[in-house]
Design a protein around this motif. Structure first.
Motif, PDB file in Angstrom:
ATOM      1  N   GLY A   1       0.853  -0.989   0.101  1.00 54.55           N
ATOM      2  CA  GLY A   1      -0.234  -0.024   0.001  1.00 54.55           C
ATOM      3  C   GLY A   1       0.865   1.138  -0.083  1.00 54.55           C
ATOM      4  O   GLY A   1       0.727   2.124  -0.769  1.00 54.55           O
ATOM      5  N   LEU A   2       1.874   1.303   0.751  1.00 54.18           N
ATOM      6  CA  LEU A   2       2.721   2.442   0.983  1.00 54.18           C
ATOM      7  C   LEU A   2       3.403   2.624  -0.356  1.00 54.18           C
ATOM      8  O   LEU A   2       3.857   3.866  -0.903  1.00 54.18           O
ATOM      9  N   SER A   3       3.869   1.600  -1.118  1.00 59.02           N
ATOM     10  CA  SER A   3       4.574   1.776  -2.189  1.00 59.02           C
ATOM     11  C   SER A   3       3.808   2.321  -3.477  1.00 59.02           C
ATOM     12  O   SER A   3       4.280   2.718  -4.400  1.00 59.02           O
ATOM     13  N   LYS A   4       2.494   2.649  -3.264  1.00 59.37           N
ATOM     14  CA  LYS A   4       1.509   3.261  -4.148  1.00 59.37           C
ATOM     15  C   LYS A   4       1.593   4.688  -3.918  1.00 59.37           C
ATOM     16  O   LYS A   4       0.879   5.286  -4.714  1.00 59.37           O
ATOM     17  N   PHE A   5       1.971   5.102  -2.803  1.00 60.36           N
ATOM     18  CA  PHE A   5       1.907   6.403  -2.354  1.00 60.36           C
ATOM     19  C   PHE A   5       2.941   7.277  -2.845  1.00 60.36           C
ATOM     20  O   PHE A   5       4.237   6.811  -3.029  1.00 60.36           O
ATOM     21  N   PRO A   6       2.670   8.530  -3.359  1.00 60.76           N
ATOM     22  CA  PRO A   6       1.481   9.393  -3.683  1.00 60.76           C
ATOM     23  C   PRO A   6       0.685   8.586  -4.714  1.00 60.76           C
ATOM     24  O   PRO A   6       1.069   8.172  -5.680  1.00 60.76           O
ATOM     25  N   VAL A   7      -0.577   8.370  -4.498  1.00 59.50           N
ATOM     26  CA  VAL A   7      -1.400   7.901  -5.511  1.00 59.50           C
ATOM     27  C   VAL A   7      -1.834   8.943  -6.491  1.00 59.50           C
ATOM     28  O   VAL A   7      -2.202   9.982  -6.459  1.00 59.50           O
ATOM     29  N   THR A   8      -1.095   8.515  -7.892  1.00 57.62           N
ATOM     30  CA  THR A   8      -1.378   9.211  -8.852  1.00 57.62           C
ATOM     31  C   THR A   8      -2.032   8.492 -10.047  1.00 57.62           C
ATOM     32  O   THR A   8      -1.912   7.225 -10.143  1.00 57.62           O
ATOM     33  N   LEU A   9      -2.491   9.310 -11.138  1.00 57.81           N
ATOM     34  CA  LEU A   9      -3.025   8.625 -12.338  1.00 57.81           C
ATOM     35  C   LEU A   9      -1.897   8.068 -13.083  1.00 57.81           C
ATOM     36  O   LEU A   9      -2.216   7.159 -13.845  1.00 57.81           O
ATOM     37  N   ASP A  10      -0.791   8.861 -13.091  1.00 54.05           N
ATOM     38  CA  ASP A  10       0.435   7.864 -13.932  1.00 54.05           C
ATOM     39  C   ASP A  10       0.599   6.476 -13.076  1.00 54.05           C
ATOM     40  O   ASP A  10       0.793   5.537 -13.900  1.00 54.05           O
ATOM     41  N   GLY A  11       0.615   6.059 -11.927  1.00 51.40           N
ATOM     42  CA  GLY A  11       0.459   4.913 -11.318  1.00 51.40           C
ATOM     43  C   GLY A  11      -0.512   3.884 -11.824  1.00 51.40           C
ATOM     44  O   GLY A  11      -0.294   2.935 -12.269  1.00 51.40           O
ATOM     45  N   ALA A  12      -1.686   4.520 -11.905  1.00 51.61           N
ATOM     46  CA  ALA A  12      -2.858   3.766 -12.441  1.00 51.61           C
ATOM     47  C   ALA A  12      -2.810   3.378 -13.912  1.00 51.61           C
ATOM     48  O   ALA A  12      -3.000   2.320 -14.084  1.00 51.61           O
ATOM     49  N   GLU A  13      -2.113   4.315 -14.571  1.00 50.98           N
ATOM     50  CA  GLU A  13      -2.085   4.160 -16.025  1.00 50.98           C
ATOM     51  C   GLU A  13      -1.022   3.072 -16.287  1.00 50.98           C
ATOM     52  O   GLU A  13      -0.991   2.153 -17.485  1.00 50.98           O
ATOM     53  N   SER A  14       0.061   3.068 -15.357  1.00 50.71           N
ATOM     54  CA  SER A  14       1.023   2.174 -15.696  1.00 50.71           C
ATOM     55  C   SER A  14       0.555   0.666 -15.588  1.00 50.71           C
ATOM     56  O   SER A  14       1.319  -0.330 -16.079  1.00 50.71           O
ATOM     57  N   PHE A  15      -0.690   0.488 -14.827  1.00 46.17           N
ATOM     58  CA  PHE A  15      -1.104  -0.793 -14.884  1.00 46.17           C
ATOM     59  C   PHE A  15      -2.589  -0.974 -15.546  1.00 46.17           C
ATOM     60  O   PHE A  15      -3.480  -1.949 -15.366  1.00 46.17           O
ATOM     61  N   ASP A  16      -2.714  -0.213 -16.425  1.00 40.75           N
ATOM     62  CA  ASP A  16      -3.809   0.132 -17.164  1.00 40.75           C
ATOM     63  C   ASP A  16      -5.099  -0.123 -16.389  1.00 40.75           C
ATOM     64  O   ASP A  16      -6.271  -0.936 -16.719  1.00 40.75           O
ATOM     65  N   LEU A  17      -5.094   0.672 -15.349  1.00 39.29           N
ATOM     66  CA  LEU A  17      -6.157   0.752 -14.362  1.00 39.29           C
ATOM     67  C   LEU A  17      -6.858   2.058 -14.214  1.00 39.29           C
ATOM     68  O   LEU A  17      -6.273   3.042 -14.421  1.00 39.29           O
ATOM     69  N   PRO A  18      -8.375   2.293 -14.081  1.00 41.78           N
ATOM     70  CA  PRO A  18      -8.753   3.604 -13.849  1.00 41.78           C
ATOM     71  C   PRO A  18      -8.351   3.943 -12.364  1.00 41.78           C
ATOM     72  O   PRO A  18      -7.982   3.225 -11.529  1.00 41.78           O
ATOM     73  N   TYR A  19      -8.271   5.493 -12.347  1.00 38.23           N
ATOM     74  CA  TYR A  19      -7.583   5.923 -11.041  1.00 38.23           C
ATOM     75  C   TYR A  19      -8.467   5.494 -10.013  1.00 38.23           C
ATOM     76  O   TYR A  19      -7.702   5.258  -8.757  1.00 38.23           O
ATOM     77  N   ILE A  20      -9.869   5.448  -9.981  1.00 36.10           N
ATOM     78  CA  ILE A  20     -10.434   5.026  -8.777  1.00 36.10           C
ATOM     79  C   ILE A  20     -10.088   3.600  -8.284  1.00 36.10           C
ATOM     80  O   ILE A  20     -10.201   3.352  -7.003  1.00 36.10           O
TER      81      ILE A  20
ATOM     82  N   TRP B   1      -7.065   2.222  -8.589  1.00 35.07           N
ATOM     83  CA  TRP B   1      -5.947   2.284  -8.213  1.00 35.07           C
ATOM     84  C   TRP B   1      -5.943   2.956  -6.762  1.00 35.07           C
ATOM     85  O   TRP B   1      -5.240   2.521  -5.827  1.00 35.07           O
ATOM     86  N   TRP B   2      -6.887   3.750  -6.490  1.00 32.75           N
ATOM     87  CA  TRP B   2      -6.947   4.678  -5.319  1.00 32.75           C
ATOM     88  C   TRP B   2      -7.437   3.571  -4.201  1.00 32.75           C
ATOM     89  O   TRP B   2      -6.920   3.547  -3.241  1.00 32.75           O
ATOM     90  N   PHE B   3      -8.600   2.836  -4.669  1.00 30.99           N
ATOM     91  CA  PHE B   3      -9.077   1.779  -3.532  1.00 30.99           C
ATOM     92  C   PHE B   3      -7.992   0.766  -3.282  1.00 30.99           C
ATOM     93  O   PHE B   3      -8.164   0.168  -2.145  1.00 30.99           O
ATOM     94  N   ALA B   4      -7.219   0.152  -4.320  1.00 27.71           N
ATOM     95  CA  ALA B   4      -6.146  -0.702  -4.138  1.00 27.71           C
ATOM     96  C   ALA B   4      -5.120  -0.194  -3.025  1.00 27.71           C
ATOM     97  O   ALA B   4      -4.733  -0.796  -2.072  1.00 27.71           O
ATOM     98  N   ALA B   5      -4.563   1.187  -3.362  1.00 29.38           N
ATOM     99  CA  ALA B   5      -3.468   1.630  -2.356  1.00 29.38           C
ATOM    100  C   ALA B   5      -4.163   1.706  -0.976  1.00 29.38           C
ATOM    101  O   ALA B   5      -3.401   1.347  -0.188  1.00 29.38           O
ATOM    102  N   TYR B   6      -5.135   2.400  -0.801  1.00 31.47           N
ATOM    103  CA  TYR B   6      -5.838   2.602   0.517  1.00 31.47           C
ATOM    104  C   TYR B   6      -6.402   1.314   1.099  1.00 31.47           C
ATOM    105  O   TYR B   6      -6.224   0.859   2.273  1.00 31.47           O
TER     106      TYR B   6
END
Length: 135
Positions: free
Chosen positions: A29-48, A50-55
């Motif tokens: 979870g900590l490795s995904k912070f800060p939760v960004t759109l770029d992080g979500a796009e790197s896994f082809d996931l919608p931002y929301i 990615w946000w739920f996965a991180a938190y």
């Protein structure tokens, strides 16, 4: 006297699974912070998602530890600690199901044979979802 009667009982053995599982999920979870759109796009996931996965990863790991400690210090609130453990276990199962699906395995056997880390994490979450603090 039976041999099994001579073996001491260790009622705190759930910590041998709870602590490593919580550490893995807190770290992921900590490795995904800060939760960004770029992080979500790197896994082809919608931002929301990615946000739920991180938190979800961070809070389920923390929740497992808090609920385990809560059975010792919060007399009268054991049922809430049990519910928190079960909720964290369900959250872990949900996240790991998503992780396995993102890998797009060809069959269930591919998951069982070649994705064993995620399967072990999923089974750990399932254990706490089904047993709660009654371990």
């Amino acid at each position: 006297m039976k041999l099994l009667d001579k073996i001491p009982e260790f009622c705190m053995s759930h910590w041998l699974l709870r602590v490593p599982l919580a550490i893995v999920f807190i770290q992921q979870g900590l490795s995904k912070f800060p939760v960004t759109l770029d992080g979500a796009e790197s896994f082809d996931l919608p931002y929301i998602v990615w946000w739920f996965a991180a938190y979800g990863e961070l809070l389920s790991g923390i929740g497992l530890l808090v609920a385990g400690v809560g059975t010792w210090i919060a007399w009268g609130y054991e049922e809430y600690a049990d519910l928190l453990t079960r909720f964290c276990g369900i959250t872990i199962c949900s996240i790991m199901t998503g992780v396995i699906w993102i890998g797009q395995p060809e069959s269930l056997w591919d998951v069982i044979l070649y994705d064993n880390l995620h399967v072990f994490l999923w089974v750990g979450g399932l254990f706490f979802a089904l047993r709660g603090n009654k371990t």
